[in-house]
Design a protein around this motif. Sequence first.
Motif, mmCIF file in Angstrom:
data_model
loop_
_atom_site.group_PDB
_atom_site.id
_atom_site.type_symbol
_atom_site.label_atom_id
_atom_site.label_comp_id
_atom_site.label_asym_id
_atom_site.label_seq_id
_atom_site.Cartn_x
_atom_site.Cartn_y
_atom_site.Cartn_z
ATOM 1 N N MET A 55 -8.422 -3.521 1.606
ATOM 2 C CA MET A 55 -9.120 -4.270 0.567
ATOM 3 C C MET A 55 -8.649 -5.713 0.479
ATOM 4 O O MET A 55 -9.342 -6.552 -0.103
ATOM 5 C CB MET A 55 -8.963 -3.574 -0.769
ATOM 6 C CG MET A 55 -9.886 -2.372 -0.797
ATOM 7 S SD MET A 55 -9.569 -1.324 -2.172
ATOM 8 C CE MET A 55 -10.472 0.121 -1.677
ATOM 9 N N PRO A 58 -5.874 2.025 2.188
ATOM 10 C CA PRO A 58 -6.799 1.404 1.238
ATOM 11 C C PRO A 58 -6.407 -0.007 0.811
ATOM 12 O O PRO A 58 -7.244 -0.919 0.866
ATOM 13 C CB PRO A 58 -6.784 2.352 0.045
ATOM 14 C CG PRO A 58 -6.099 3.572 0.465
ATOM 15 C CD PRO A 58 -5.475 3.385 1.787
ATOM 16 N N ASP A 59 -5.192 -0.203 0.404
ATOM 17 C CA ASP A 59 -4.865 -1.503 -0.160
ATOM 18 C C ASP A 59 -4.827 -2.588 0.903
ATOM 19 O O ASP A 59 -5.240 -3.713 0.649
ATOM 20 C CB ASP A 59 -3.547 -1.421 -0.912
ATOM 21 C CG ASP A 59 -3.709 -0.510 -2.117
ATOM 22 O OD1 ASP A 59 -4.540 -0.840 -2.979
ATOM 23 O OD2 ASP A 59 -3.064 0.546 -2.139
ATOM 24 N N ARG A 101 -9.595 3.733 -3.673
ATOM 25 C CA ARG A 101 -8.167 3.415 -3.733
ATOM 26 C C ARG A 101 -7.371 4.629 -4.219
ATOM 27 O O ARG A 101 -6.309 4.943 -3.710
ATOM 28 C CB ARG A 101 -7.960 2.243 -4.695
ATOM 29 C CG ARG A 101 -6.576 1.641 -4.668
ATOM 30 C CD ARG A 101 -6.398 0.755 -5.863
ATOM 31 N NE ARG A 101 -7.422 -0.299 -5.912
ATOM 32 C CZ ARG A 101 -7.259 -1.479 -5.333
ATOM 33 N NH1 ARG A 101 -6.174 -1.749 -4.660
ATOM 34 N NH2 ARG A 101 -8.190 -2.395 -5.429
ATOM 35 N N ASP A 146 -12.414 1.800 -7.012
ATOM 36 C CA ASP A 146 -11.295 2.447 -7.689
ATOM 37 C C ASP A 146 -11.098 3.851 -7.160
ATOM 38 O O ASP A 146 -9.993 4.311 -6.936
ATOM 39 C CB ASP A 146 -11.552 2.482 -9.209
ATOM 40 C CG ASP A 146 -11.456 1.091 -9.795
ATOM 41 O OD1 ASP A 146 -10.743 0.254 -9.185
ATOM 42 O OD2 ASP A 146 -12.105 0.823 -10.826
ATOM 43 N N PRO A 150 0.798 -1.211 0.000
ATOM 44 C CA PRO A 150 0.000 0.000 0.000
ATOM 45 C C PRO A 150 0.840 1.274 0.000
ATOM 46 O O PRO A 150 0.476 2.239 -0.658
ATOM 47 C CB PRO A 150 -0.817 -0.102 1.286
ATOM 48 C CG PRO A 150 -0.094 -1.071 2.149
ATOM 49 C CD PRO A 150 0.622 -2.007 1.235
ATOM 50 N N GLN A 190 2.130 2.169 -3.352
ATOM 51 C CA GLN A 190 1.012 2.577 -4.188
ATOM 52 C C GLN A 190 0.683 4.050 -3.956
ATOM 53 O O GLN A 190 0.458 4.803 -4.879
ATOM 54 C CB GLN A 190 -0.196 1.701 -3.840
ATOM 55 C CG GLN A 190 -1.457 2.018 -4.596
ATOM 56 C CD GLN A 190 -1.412 1.458 -5.999
ATOM 57 O OE1 GLN A 190 -0.631 0.564 -6.271
ATOM 58 N NE2 GLN A 190 -2.208 2.026 -6.891
ATOM 59 N N ARG A 191 0.658 4.425 -2.679
ATOM 60 C CA ARG A 191 0.223 5.788 -2.376
ATOM 61 C C ARG A 191 1.233 6.830 -2.839
ATOM 62 O O ARG A 191 0.864 7.887 -3.307
ATOM 63 C CB ARG A 191 -0.010 5.945 -0.865
ATOM 64 C CG ARG A 191 -1.313 5.344 -0.381
ATOM 65 C CD ARG A 191 -1.853 6.079 0.814
ATOM 66 N NE ARG A 191 -0.837 6.321 1.838
ATOM 67 C CZ ARG A 191 -0.409 5.383 2.685
ATOM 68 N NH1 ARG A 191 -0.883 4.180 2.627
ATOM 69 N NH2 ARG A 191 0.482 5.690 3.597
#
Lengths: 433, 330, 327
Positions: C282, C278-279, C258, C255, C7, C10-11
């Motif tokens: 999920m 978020p990740d 995220r 989506d 995560p 990703q961010r």
Amino acid sequence: MRRRVAVALATMMSALVCVLGLGAGVAHAEGESIFGFLRNAKGGDLVPVEGAKITVKGPGVNETATTDDTGRWTVEVGKPGTYTVTIDQKSLPKGVTLRNPDADSLKVPVVESQDKPVLFALGKSTRVIQSKWAQAAQLSAEGLRFGLIIALAAVGLSLIFGTTGLTNFSHGELVTLGAIIAWWVSTGNLPLSLPGYGGVNFLVAAAITLAIMGLIGWANDARLWGPLRRRGTGLIAAMIVSIGLSLLLRYLLLYLFSGSSRAYPAYRGQKGVDIGPITLSPADYISMAIAIVVLMAVAYALLRTRLGKATRAVSDNPALASASGIDVDGVIRTVWIAGSMLAGLAGILLGIAQGINFQIGFQILLLMFAAVTLGGLGTAFGALVGSIVVGMFVTVSTLVIPAELKNVGALGILIIILLVRPQGILGRAERVG
Amino acid sequence: MNVERILINALEAGIGLETVVFALAAIGLNVHFGYTGLLNFGQSAFMAMAAYGIGTTVATFDLPLWLGVIFGLLAAVLLALLLGIPTLRLRADYLAIVTIAAAEIVRLTVRSVTFEETFGGSDGRQGFSNDFYSINPYPEGFYGVGRFGFSERPIWVLTVGWTLVALSCLFVFLLMRSPWGRVLKAIREDEDAVRSLGKNVYSYKMQSLVIGGVLGCLGGFILALGRSSIQPDIFGTETTFFAYTVLILGGAARVASPVVGAMIFWVVLSLTDNVLNEAIDAGYVSTSIINNTQVGQFRFMLVGLSLMLLMIFRPQGIFGDRREIALDAR
Amino acid sequence: MPADQTPVDQRTGSTAESGTRRGQRDAAAAALADVPTEPGAAKPDPILVADGVVRQFGGLTAVDVGHVEIQRGAITALIGPNGAGKTTFFNLLTGFDQPDHGTWSFDGKPLSGVAAHRVARLGMVRTFQLTKALSRLTVIENMRLGATGQRGENVFRALFGSIWRSQENEITERADDLLARFQLDAKREDFAGSLSGGQRKLLEMARALMVGPEMVMLDEPMAGVNPALTQSLLGHVKDLREDGMTVLFVEHDMDMVRDISDWVIVMAQGKVIAEGPPDAVMGDQRVIDAYLGSHHDAALTEEEEEAIIVEAEEALARERAEKEESS
């Protein structure tokens, strides 16, 4: 001693007659009148006095009435006020005299919506005052009758509100229509002349009336409210349309029926039947029984039948009901038909209880609203309970407040309950947002 | 058929006492219903507050008229508060039911024999308007053109009445172009949205109820003074619904619409009444179908029918903008 | 649901964003980096703290939140299956509904029993799932309404234009700036009721900003929005964070969740069942169960029935709104 007992009995009888008169007055609507029974106490029996002349004078009224074979006389006075009622002693048959010959003239106040009973005591007698408890019992019985009638009408109002969201101000006119159509059909005095038609038995007339009411309910939905729903007319706009319809129908009925108060010939001047301290006419007992049976049938239908369950589902949530395959429009159509028939039945019973005029329905409209609101908007059972409460309250409260202010009390209570418990007696707290 | 008389009557009705009274009542309803979306079905009670305010103050208690006017205004404000406190937090239809119930409570109470000494029962109150006519600046005479016109007493009432109408319209105009009016209109559209923007919706609704009630109450004063007598049954529910018809006729939420609506309403009623009466008198219409006393009933049917048709086919009023109504969320 | 186990990467990752946006985003990420991913986790700088908030409808418990904190200056998503009680929780926090129990505070000020309009004035402004554009007011009037402390909103001062005119001009200027930012300036004089669904959402957000909030609560900002507008709406939500505001939003579109949220709170059956970046969230089994499991069970629970009702109601309302728009 024995003689005193006999006299006391006789006066009790006349007191009951008086109460019966009051009974008609309690639930009665506008179109004030003064009436009475002239009966001679003779050896424990009450013998009607026919042909006596009684004059009523007051604001705008100077009219003389003659007693009929039951001893009854009536003068329509049209508005509240103080009237002087005088009996012409010379018109009394031989051997019949006023108990107090000086008391041949009485000043009586007549209040809003009252049929004022005035009795002249004939023959010898003493007075017995009816106890408060007996009065309370009598008024409770009348209140129950009134409440049941309101319930018949209010259940329909509530179901229509529940399924369509319409606050139907013209529901009162459905009640009036029931009462007036039954009078037209039973007496044969139709607004349009129908050669050779001379009226039918009252029960047949009542059945025909209910069928016509069903048609009127169908027409209401098929010709007016259904199309309006499909146009997407808002609830407030629809409410104002119903106000217009109410005005239109009410004055159309005034035009067709005239402003006077009438009674069904079959139920004029019935003798009272006692049950304990309660005296009501046979028609009253039967009315109550019919109302109870019909209301129970409605309750059963709502709880047990497919259609009833569908109705409640639509009331709960039209979208969900529709999604689950319920024919929402069909349910609403049925509710309109049944609601109109119930209102018509209420009108007939109300007409029996208090006479018929062009606004008997309109006069109980606010009480119906009060009942529906008290019970919780849109719940049929709430409307039922609310109606009984309102009917009892309106009637029994006359023990302590003037009869003319009884509706004031009921409507006042409505406002107070809204303040304390806005969802009504049986209503649930609603989900917001 | 006397066409000239019918037309003159209609013209006089167009600017006459009823037009003034219902214009004022409808201006009040416009604040309630047109701008705020409040369903006040008890406007007749606000008018009764005014009429009985002066009626009882002067005729029962023998106090001066100006004091009666003050009492009438106070009573209207008090009534608005009484009605608003329990209902303005609830759903819109509760206000409708409570206001119509309150109006009936008022009518039944002032009509009752129990309070006859104070309110005069069904005969109402008379003889309270002398103070008003004693300051009449119009000398005795007839004011008008040809046969169209009024004598000194009605022209004095109409002068005061139309002045009040003009001032009320100005008042409403000033309020509704302001941020205050914007909040009211927003409440009409969606209360919750307004609440979410930090406005005290309850307080604004209460202010609207009071202001509209007081405006309606002005109509009650003019009615009482113009007739020099009041009866309780003038203040029945029909009066409120006439005022609604007037408002919807002109088109709600416009400053001048109640005035235009009232003029059209009373001109049309005068025309139908007079034409029917003349037709009956002249024998064009058989009295077996309709007689002179039934003409009044016909008036109510006409109002009921037009209220229905207006609401169904032209909810925006005769001069309104269809586009605006199409957006109505309700 | 693809479970991405990285995560943080990703961010801070690759989407094309302006430097300032990334700045606030990084700050929020850094602040939340050490927060444990468990329900009711304490945040370093919470702006909103709720404790034991319970709301029941009849026998049904719609909301039963033990403890939850919302980090200041971050975008927090509130997700969960239909009927999880998200909107009810929103209503409770903003004073639109009263809970049976519970306390909560905003910026240290207790909010229990505080009326909705006062909550808004304190700086916590919400939008609605079904947009509440004030149809028969123009777009610019909608905007002006949002401004607080208006002198002309007092009935006596309202009568005299000279008292409020200058303030009105300032408000209008501010409103015009916001309209330009939200690309609604062309619609300035149109009735709000004539706008499309997405434009209404934009208008509602812009109007909320007129209040000058510290925290914006968005109830399904993307529901019923034309895909072409989604990106622009997303940008606007991110901008709120860059302007120093805190955002809490309810959303279904994963989506979107995220893409923009710094932190995610998951509700199911009225309770907070998980929270975290978020990740991470999920990939959480409880979350997957909550979303998938409930729909695969054979028998309907009461909550699910409630959910279906809510859905049907929304569908009906949407349909109605569309009918109005088209007429």
